[in-house]
Design a protein around this motif. Structure first.
Motif, PDB file in Angstrom:
ATOM      1  N   ILE B 279       0.837  -1.197   0.000  1.00 18.36           N
ATOM      2  CA  ILE B 279       0.000   0.000   0.000  1.00 18.36           C
ATOM      3  C   ILE B 279       0.871   1.246   0.000  1.00 18.36           C
ATOM      4  CG2 ILE B 279      -1.707   1.327   1.291  1.00 18.36           C
ATOM      5  CD1 ILE B 279      -2.829  -1.296   2.274  1.00 18.36           C
ATOM      6  N   GLY B 281       3.781   1.482  -1.089  1.00 19.28           N
ATOM      7  CA  GLY B 281       4.401   1.557  -2.412  1.00 19.28           C
ATOM      8  C   GLY B 281       3.472   2.201  -3.431  1.00 19.28           C
ATOM      9  N   VAL B 282       2.239   1.743  -3.467  1.00 19.94           N
ATOM     10  CA  VAL B 282       1.267   2.303  -4.415  1.00 19.94           C
ATOM     11  C   VAL B 282       1.082   3.792  -4.148  1.00 19.94           C
ATOM     12  CG1 VAL B 282      -1.157   2.323  -5.090  1.00 19.94           C
ATOM     13  CG2 VAL B 282      -0.006   0.168  -4.731  1.00 19.94           C
ATOM     14  N   LEU B 283       0.977   4.111  -2.869  1.00 24.60           N
ATOM     15  CA  LEU B 283       0.726   5.495  -2.499  1.00 24.60           C
ATOM     16  C   LEU B 283       1.907   6.375  -2.917  1.00 24.60           C
ATOM     17  CD1 LEU B 283      -1.652   6.720  -1.082  1.00 24.60           C
ATOM     18  CD2 LEU B 283      -0.324   6.728   1.023  1.00 24.60           C
ATOM     19  N   ALA B 285       4.194   5.781  -5.137  1.00 21.96           N
ATOM     20  CA  ALA B 285       4.327   5.844  -6.592  1.00 21.96           C
ATOM     21  C   ALA B 285       3.294   6.800  -7.183  1.00 21.96           C
ATOM     22  CB  ALA B 285       4.157   4.452  -7.186  1.00 21.96           C
ATOM     23  N   THR B 286       2.040   6.655  -6.743  1.00 24.70           N
ATOM     24  CA  THR B 286       0.996   7.523  -7.307  1.00 24.70           C
ATOM     25  C   THR B 286       1.292   8.975  -6.992  1.00 24.70           C
ATOM     26  OG1 THR B 286      -0.432   5.748  -6.557  1.00 24.70           O
ATOM     27  CG2 THR B 286      -1.497   7.616  -7.610  1.00 24.70           C
TER      28      THR B 286
END
Lengths: 456, 406
Positions: B279, B281-283, B285-286
């Motif tokens: 999570i 990581g996704v955050l 990256a986004t």
């Protein structure tokens, strides 16, 4: 003439147009990447949550009350009911069979355990070490089962419980091998490659029981030897247990083809208020809608239908936690995506507004030559739309690449490019550029040609 | 020389003012672009810092992640190993400033029988063995009445969540209740050796685990019943924090109480660590992508604006403006725009991040003050970088501009 004007405008000042297109493409790339990651992330995360293990527990309906403390069942071996192992492939025939990630049957009992010293040192031949009562778990390690539609499905404890760490290797399900809990192994000095003995069921009727040296009756039981293939550490009660293939556990308790507990790990949709309702109180159309959503309770319901005599319960701890965290993360990412879309839209709108503003002279000239406000607006809008399609298309391609990089880096799998996103992105690009140019265009339509042409 | 410098400076600012306000529409558009960029930057940076912290708290809906048990598992069936209750007080009350929820349990197998004069069917007088769990829960260092679901997440199937510390009530697991056909309000008799007790059922819970077969009572009652005063079977704690900090908590605790076995509940700690990584990581990256591209978009808009200044540059040079001064003029304009846009945007960003935090976690994100100067500085840098093509304008030959050559 119209087309020529538009084409001319694009080709004559390529740098300006390039800049606007670049801004558009970049903005739309963010939007595409954010959208594809958000659309994909729910499924990916749901899969990650399976590292929490099973979210459904199946037990026999007619079971007596288990007396379980710290993973050890204090019931006598013969108490309680069992379920048939042969029914298990049916799990993959339910409506949600694709959502069943793995399952593993378990048969727990307690048995006397000893190291087989005779197998290791010839001088001990004929005698064995003291026996200790330990919990024994019979289960599948890695099993490929044949499901009714003819395909094979790989499942087992290794897949269902990803947090179980094995030093050495798992046993193979068809051989008399075992893995031993780390704490148990430490206590009795068991190493990989040793042979252990488990005292199984009585092999002689009680009437022929012999009297031991303390004068007590001892029934004759068979000792079953297992080769230790690995040491198991789970951080749970299994650390103090011996894990053996299910088949031999069934033989030892005299219940061939039976198991007592089944753990099922299924991909689910977080439960909402509708998902929590009792299916018995629903109207037929509601029931249909309910069973067509992969709620954990509707998967439990459909498993119950194929396993007669079983009681399927939701492991609340895993299911509720998973549902709440997933719901939160989804909202979080959607909001971030929305912020990204907003930012992209405003930046693109601003840059297309700027590009209209700088063409005041041109607009003045056109109007001086007799073009109506409508025609001018239409011309400029067409130009902007052309840019929007170009920018949107390039942005989509860039965004998909970006989403691919992000997806692969974080989840090890790229999100599927979706046509829906392309449509949304092109639409968004067109809408935003038109909206961005609408305001300056409206003002432009009110321009008097003369002052503009004079350069005022 | 002072006078001309003073006049020059005045002139400089006058030109800037005219540049900015000559065309209000244009000013609005640029400020909108810069402001949005700054707002999104500020809101996302704030959310990024805050969300990770909150996520680790959110993971506690999974219940306990640390278990403290007696060293060496029960060897004999009859005398399970127990811990001294005073260990419970030795658990640090908080981790990373967030209180730890902890619970102590004492388990025993007792004879239970429903005790309701009105229910006279055959089954209600049956007595059978069942597991009872005495428990006490503390959040931080204060005992609380509620909170079994913080350690063992569950849903109440029947009855209400009652305050039942110091009250003779008990909660039952679903299986136990259906085995004895018990409902909230029923009275239960407990017998262990020659000790006996009664309790009133207040709620029936579904756990989906072995807890479904247990009856939950207040710890003191079970200690008295089992004649084990001051003893507990195990302690479970729900420790908030990142996976590393939970690891440190466990290591510190294990050192502090060597007599007990302190270990993470790996099923949860490992999954949490994994999901947390994904999570965040996704955050990250986004947020990084959004920030980068917001910057680029703003830059493109600024560049567009800068390009239309060709005529102004030509005129200035024609009446004797030195290239460096002209350049300085436009950079000052860009910086000023960046500052204004940044400030406006950061202010909007505060509001945005409060709203975002509320929408996701139900609690407003605590504004991190450091985020806002960073957002403003970034906006100024982007605005100046966007005006960079102006450097090329200084090589413009005034004559060609006036001739109207492109």
């Amino acid at each position: 003439m119209f087309v020529r004007l538009v084409a001319d405008s694009v080709t004559r000042r390529p740098r300006q147009k390039l800049l606007t297109t670049a801004a558009l493409a970049l903005g739309m790339a963010v939007a595409t990447a954010a959208l594809s990651v958000s659309l994909d992330v729910g499924d990916r995360l749901a899969r990650e949550f399976r590292s929490l293990g099973a979210n459904l527990l199946v037990t026999p309906q007619a079971d007596s009350l288990p007396l379980e403390i710290g993973g050890v069942d204090y019931r006598p071996v013969n108490a309680g009911a069992y379920l048939p192992e042969a029914d298990l492939p049916k799990l993959k025939t339910i409506f949600w069979h694709n959502n069943i990630v793995s399952f593993v049957p378990v048969l727990e009992f307690s048995a006397a355990f000893s190291q087989d010293l005779a197998a290791q040192h010839p001088k001990y031949s004929g005698q064995v070490d003291n026996f200790h009562e330990v919990p024994v778990i019979g289960t599948w390690a890695n099993r490929s089962i044949r499901i009714p539609d003819g395909a094979n499905f790989a499942t087992g404890a290794a897949k269902t419980n990803p947090w179980w760490h094995i030093d050495g290797s798992w046993f193979s399900d068809t051989v008399k091998e075992c893995v031993v809990g780390r704490q148990l192994a430490q206590r009795y000095g068991v190493k990989i490659g040793d042979t252990i003995l488990l005292r199984g069921r009585e092999i002689a009727p009680p009437s022929t029981a012999i009297i031991d040296d303390t004068g007590e009756r001892v029934s004759i039981r068979e000792n079953v030897a297992f080769v230790v293939r690995g040491l198991l550490s789970t951080g749970g009660p299994e650390d103090n247990a011996v894990v053996i293939p299910l088949e031999f556990a069934q033989q030892m308790v005299g219940k061939p083809g039976k198991y007592r507990k089944l753990y099922v790990s299924a991909l689910t949709k977080p439960e909402d208020d509708f998902g929590r309702r009792d299916p018995k109180t629903m109207k037929p159309d509601e029931l249909e809608r309910w069973s067509c959503s992969p709620y954990v309770s509707s998967i439990a319901y459909s498993i119950q239908q194929v396993l007669p005599g079983a009681d399927v319960r939701v492991i609340r701890r895993v299911a509720e936690g998973e549902g709440r965290i997933l719901a939160r993360v989804r909202t979080l990412l959607w909001l971030v995506t929305l912020a990204a879309l907003l930012a992209a839209a405003l930046a693109v709108g601003a840059s297309s507004a700027a590009s209209v503003i700088e063409r005041r002279t041109e607009i003045g000239l056109m109007k001086a030559l007799g073009a109506g406000s409508g025609t001018v607006g239409f011309l400029l809008a067409a130009e902007q739309l052309l840019l929007a399609f170009m920018g949107g298309g390039i942005g989509y391609a860039l965004g998909i690449l970006l989403a691919r990089v992000v997806g692969e880096k974080i989840f090890g799998a790229a999100p599927e490019p979706s046509l829906l996103i392309l449509v949304v992105i092109i639409g968004l690009a067109a809408g935003v550029t038109l909206l961005g140019s609408a305001l300056p265009l409206r003002r432009a339509s009110r321009y008097e040609p003369a002052p503009i042409l004079r350069g005022e | 020389m002072t006078a001309p410098v003073g006049t020059n400076r005045k002139m400089f600012w006058r030109i800037i003012r005219r540049l900015l306000f000559a065309h209000r529409g244009r000013l609005f558009v640029i400020l909108l672009a810069l402001g949005t960029g700054a707002a999104v930057t500020a809101a996302l940076l704030n959310l990024q810092v805050d969300a990770k912290r909150r996520l680790t708290t959110e993971f506690r809906v999974l219940g306990a992640n640390v278990i403290i048990a007696a060293r060496g598992a029960s060897d004999s069936r009859d005398s399970p190993k127990v811990l001294i209750e005073s260990l419970f007080g030795q658990l640090p009350a908080e981790n990373e400033g967030i209180p730890v929820t902890k619970a102590e349990f004492l388990y025993g197998i007792v004879d239970i029988a429903p005790l309701d004069p009105k229910e006279v069917n055959a089954k209600s007088h049956k007595s059978a063995k069942a597991v009872v769990a005495g428990f006490a829960i503390a959040v931080g260092s204060n005992y609380v009445a509620h909170g079994l679901e913080k350690i063992f997440p569950s849903t109440v199937v029947e009855g209400k969540n009652l305050n039942f510390l110091n009250v003779r009530t008990c909660e039952l697991g679903q299986n136990l209740a259906s085995e004895f056909q018990l409902h909230p309000g029923a009275r239960l008799a407990l017998k262990y050796g020659d000790a006996a007790d009664v309790c009133d059922v207040s709620a029936i819970r579904s756990f989906g685990g072995s807890e479904d077969n247990q009856a939950f009572l207040e710890l003191r009652a079970v200690q008295t019943l089992l004649k084990l005063p001051g003893r507990v079977s195990l302690i479970q704690a729900s420790v908030p924090g990142t996976p590393e900090s939970v690891g440190r908590y466990i290591a510190t605790l294990a050192k502090a109480i060597p007599e007990a076995d302190v270990r993470p509940i790996r099923q949860f700690t490992e999954a949490e660590a994994r999901i947390y990584d994904r999570i965040s990581g996704v955050l990250t990256a986004t947020v990084a992508i959004v920030l980068l591209l917001t910057g680029l978009c703003v830059m493109a808009a600024m560049t567009n604006v800068a390009m239309e200044r060709r005529n102004d540059v030509g005129l200035m040079k024609a009446i004797g403006g030195a290239s460096r001064r002209v350049q300085r003029l436009f950079l000052a304009e860009a910086a000023l725009l960046g500052l204004t846009g940044g400030l406006l945007g950061a202010a909007a960003g505060i509001a945005l991040s409060i709203g975002l935090g509320k929408a996701v976690f139900g609690v407003a994100a605590r504004p991190r003050l450091i985020v806002y100067p960073v957002a403003v500085a970034l906006t100024i840098i982007v605005a100046i970088a966007g005006a960079f093509p102006l450097r090329r304008l200084t090589s413009i030959r005034p004559a060609s501009v006036f001739r109207g050559e492109a």
